[in-house]
Each structure stands twice: as C-alpha cells, then as structure tokens.
Design an enzyme around this catalytic site. Structure first.
Site, mmCIF file in Angstrom:
data_model
loop_
_atom_site.group_PDB
_atom_site.id
_atom_site.type_symbol
_atom_site.label_atom_id
_atom_site.label_comp_id
_atom_site.label_asym_id
_atom_site.label_seq_id
_atom_site.Cartn_x
_atom_site.Cartn_y
_atom_site.Cartn_z
ATOM 1 C CE LYS A 77 54.262 36.104 -88.616
ATOM 2 N NZ LYS A 77 53.608 35.185 -87.676
ATOM 3 C CB SER A 152 52.881 31.569 -89.344
ATOM 4 O OG SER A 152 52.635 32.621 -88.643
ATOM 5 C CB SER A 176 52.173 31.606 -85.320
ATOM 6 O OG SER A 176 51.330 30.835 -86.353
#
Length: 490
Positions: A77, A152, A176
């Site tokens: 990420k 996210s 998330s």
C-alpha cells in the site's frame, strides 16, 4: 494469466521446484500488465526490479532457505515507506517523495524473501472507505468495474483479488483492510493494535492504525502475521509479546467454541443479502459444533461518532508536518515563508484531507477540547469495556463487515456522511484495539459479501483457528473474478 494459488500453495511449488521464482513473477507481471489499465491498482510499478530479483534467487538456488516468503510477489500500500521507491500515500503533496528507509514491515517481508511488484493506490492518506479519495483516481472493483473495491486499501484488495499477487499490505484504521477484503471477496487481517509496527508508515490516526494484509486464504494471512508481528524498537506502541505459530492453529477443531453474535451489528438499514449470507455462515459454524450466543455491545451506536471526532483530531495533528518546507510538494514561487506554507497545503491536500484537518482542529481548539475530544475518549473507554465484557462470555465474535454490498463509483462520493457510515460495523473494533479477520461468505448480484471474526486483544491464534475452519467448509475463497467476463468462475 496468474494461476490462483494461495501463497502457501505457491511456496510449496517453489520449494519442490515445480515452479521457478522467475516463472511465478513472470505470471504476476503478465497479470498486472493485463489488468492494470482496467483496475488502476498501482501508483508505482517495480516489475523490472521484481524480475531481476527473481532471476537472482533462481541463480543462487536458495528458495528453500531464503525465508518463509522466498520468491512470493507482494504489493505495498502506498503509505508504506519503501527505500528508493516513490511513496505518495496517494496524495499530491507527496507526489514525488522518495524515502531513504523502509517501513519495519517492509524490512520484515524483504527479510522473509518476498518480492515487491509495486506501490498500491489507496484513499489519500488512507482517508476513505472506497478508494475514491485518491488524488490519482479511483481503483475499480475486479468483480464489476463500475463498483468500488472498498477502501482505503483499495489497490491492495483489487490486486490480490485479480491475481496479480498473493499478498498485499494494508492499514486498518476504521475498517480499511476488512472492507476492501469484503468487497473484493478475499481475506483481510486487522491485527491487535500494537501487534505489528507502525514505523515507516504514513500516519493517519495514531491510536487506531493497525498494520495488516490482504490475502487469498486464512492460512496465508496467518503466515503474514508470523513474519511481521513482534516488538520494534522504533515503535513504542508495539508490545513485547511472543509471536505464536499462527499457521499451526489452521486446522485445529473448533467444536466446543462459543461465538457471540452482537445484536447491535444487525442494524436498521443493513441489506437483506448481507444478513442472509451472515446467517448462513452462522449455520456453518453450528454444523462444526460451535455454540452460538447472542451478546450485546451497547455502546456500538456511539462508535461512529467517537471515531469521527478522534480520527480528525489525530489527522489534523499528523498532517501538520506537511508544511512545504521539509519534504513533499512546495510552492517555491511563493513570495514569503508564510505564503509558501499556506499555498503548499492548499494545493497539495485533497478535499477529504482538508475536511478532516478542519474538523480535527476545531475539536481540539480551546473551549471545545473538553466538549468533543475528551468526551469522545471517555465514550471510547465504554466501547472498549463492551468488548471486554462480551469476551468474558464468548471466545469470539462474528458479524458482517459492511452493512451493504459494494456500491457504484460516485454513488456516495458527494455525501461524506453516507461514506463514513460504510465503516459502521468495523469502527468499534479499532477503537477497542482488538483483532478482526474478514472472510468471504457469499455473493449477491455478482458482488462479494464478507463476515468478520473478532477476537480478544492479542488472541489472533483463536481467530485464525475459527476462520480457517469456516473457510474449509465453504467455496467462497476459491472464487475469483475475470474482470467483467463470467465473474464467479472457479
């Protein structure tokens, strides 16, 4: 195209030399090159470096000894610092930032032999539930390209679900990791707060950020936690607790366990398809000899309100460091230092970051701190106590991850409050600091549905045990998307 092995299956093939590392990485590269234009899962690709690293491992013939993840492709990420590789947090203000060090988690994966294929798109600074708040454009759901993959950790969910990697990192501040896992039909692990180091990861809400992963199976997630968990001298919030052999709990019987069903998690507005899939999952556990018991978490209704005071407050503090002077975007043509500071933040931050800064600064301001932030922290203690009391009666909790199916891109983008409610069933877990494991449990309208198994703090082993038992009794983890064509193909 990438074959849909699990990480542990791929690892066995590498060790037995049924597959070379180069072949495995080449398949990942082919898949990524085929799907990326449709999905937009990446902000930065490192495919050439991945192929070079794979060839080096094959030449040395050290796959068996290199580590528990030797030769396995992984995506990070884009809020994980990676030495020499651009790290943006999907925000324009960090658009050209190149770290000089790795996050602790990245170091641990590299030491275990994992090979990075790139940095993954996410909501800017992890502020969001859909991936639409990325300053570089949204990632799309591989099951239906018109829908969000959840956020996210949107790029992480899309990459693993589409077959581009066996594992992707994520951060779970209010859901998330679990939400994109649910929306993409894969497994998502949120460890206990303090179990995995936050060092080198762009901070969002420092008191709830949990560092986990998205994988294709429960056992893969267990292995990932074995690699990343443990005390870190660079992060004072990590705990000095023994890291168990979590994979050894995958396969242990669950007969005699008691799983609690929080009645507050079946709220008004939860979609029928989600309730139906969760009830079917409960029946699977009953068939395995698990006792099911209704429990109450009475302060759940306040969790969202608490979270959206605590989170913006900590966000406003954490984002204060982006001043256009030390690193990141800077308005170098500003006439004076104050203008440079204001202009850099004005132009560098997106709308959601600005919204959270303003809300948080207000909540922390003189005259309002006691009324908002302090009161929120007091109610947070009550939320924590709810979990402690529940776990005195049951071994684990089980609930849906999301009250709804995945929603269309743009459907909630203009209404922040509706977007915030996407996390209504995940937020309390973060406030309490306990671990949660999202597992696929069904489909409706061609879109995945997920449940979450929640354990007492630092009892992830029990969570993997129950998650694996359910997974082996169902087929959902074997399903994978074909990006719009015959979705649900095994």
């Amino acid at each position: 195209m990438q074959r849909f092995f699990t990480l542990t299956e791929a690892r066995e093939k590498l060790v037995k030399k049924e597959l070379s590392v180069t072949q495995l990485i080449e398949e990942a590269v082919t898949t990524i090159n085929t799907t990326e234009k449709k999905l937009h899962a990446f902000n930065t690709l490192t495919l050439e470096q991945a192929l070079e690293k794979a060839a080096k491992i094959d030449r040395q013939g050290t796959v068996k000894d290199i580590g528990p993840m030797g030769g396995i492709p992984i995506g990070y990420k884009d809020n994980f610092c990676t030495k020499g590789v651009r790290t943006t947090a999907s925000s324009n203000i960090l658009g050209n930032y190149i770290p000089i060090y790795n996050a602790t988690v990245v170091d641990r994966y590299e030491k275990a032999g994992a090979i990075s294929v790139g940095k993954l798109n996410c909501d800017a600074f992890a502020h969001g539930s859909s991936g639409e708040n990325s300053d570089f454009g949204p990632t799309k759901n591989p099951w239906n390209l018109e829908y969000v993959p959840g956020g996210s950790s949107s790029g992480s969910g899309a990459l693993v679900a589409s077959g581009g990697a066996f594992l992707a990192t994520g951060t779970d501040t209010g859901g998330s990791i679990r939400l994109p896992a649910s929306f993409c039909g894969i497994v998502g692990l949120k460890p206990s707060y303090g179990r995995v180091s936050r060092y080198g990861i762009v901070a969002m809400t420092s008191s709830t950020d949990s560092i986990g992963c998205l994988t294709r199976s429960v056992k893969d997630a267990a292995l990932a936690l074995e690699v990343t968990a443990g005390k870190d001298i660079h992060d004072g919030t990590t705990v000095d607790k023994k890291v168990e052999s979590y994979t050894s709990f995958c396969g242990k019987p669950v007969k005699g366990m008691t799983i609690g069903i929080p009645k507050e998690y079946f709220v008004k507005g939860i979609e029928k398809e989600v309730v139906d899939a969760t009830e079917k999952a409960i029946e699977v556990y009953k068939s395995l000899g698990v006792k099911i018991k209704e429990v109450s978490l009475p302060h759940t209704e306040y969790a969202t309100a608490v979270y959206y005071i605590v989170t913006p407050s900590e966000v406003s503090s954490n984002l204060a460091r982006y001043d256009g002077v030390r690193y990141g975007y800077s308005d170098t043509e500003a006439p004076d230092m104050l203008s440079r500071y204001f202009n850099s933040r004005r132009d560098g931050f997106g709308a959601e970051a600005k919204r959270r800064i303003m809300i948080g600064t207000y909540a922390l301001s003189s005259g309002y701190y006691d009324a908002y932030y302090k009161k929120a922290q007091q109610v947070r203690t009550l939320v924590c106590d709810d979990f402690k009391k529940a776990f005195q009666k049951v071994d684990l909790l089980l609930a849906p991850v999301s009250p709804t199916l995945p929603f269309k891109i743009g459907e909630k983008a203009s209404d922040p409050l509706q977007m915030y409610l996407s996390d209504i069933l995940t937020i309390a877990v973060n406030l309490a600091g306990v671990p949660g494991l999202a597992i696929p449990c069904g489909f409706a309208k061609g879109l995945p549905i997920g449940i979450q198994v929640i354990a007492p703090q630092f009892e992830e082993a029990k969570m993997f045990q129950a998650g694996y038992a359910y997974e082996q009794e169902t087929k959902w983890h074997t399903m994978h998307p074909t990006l719009g064509e015959n979705n649900g193909k095994k």
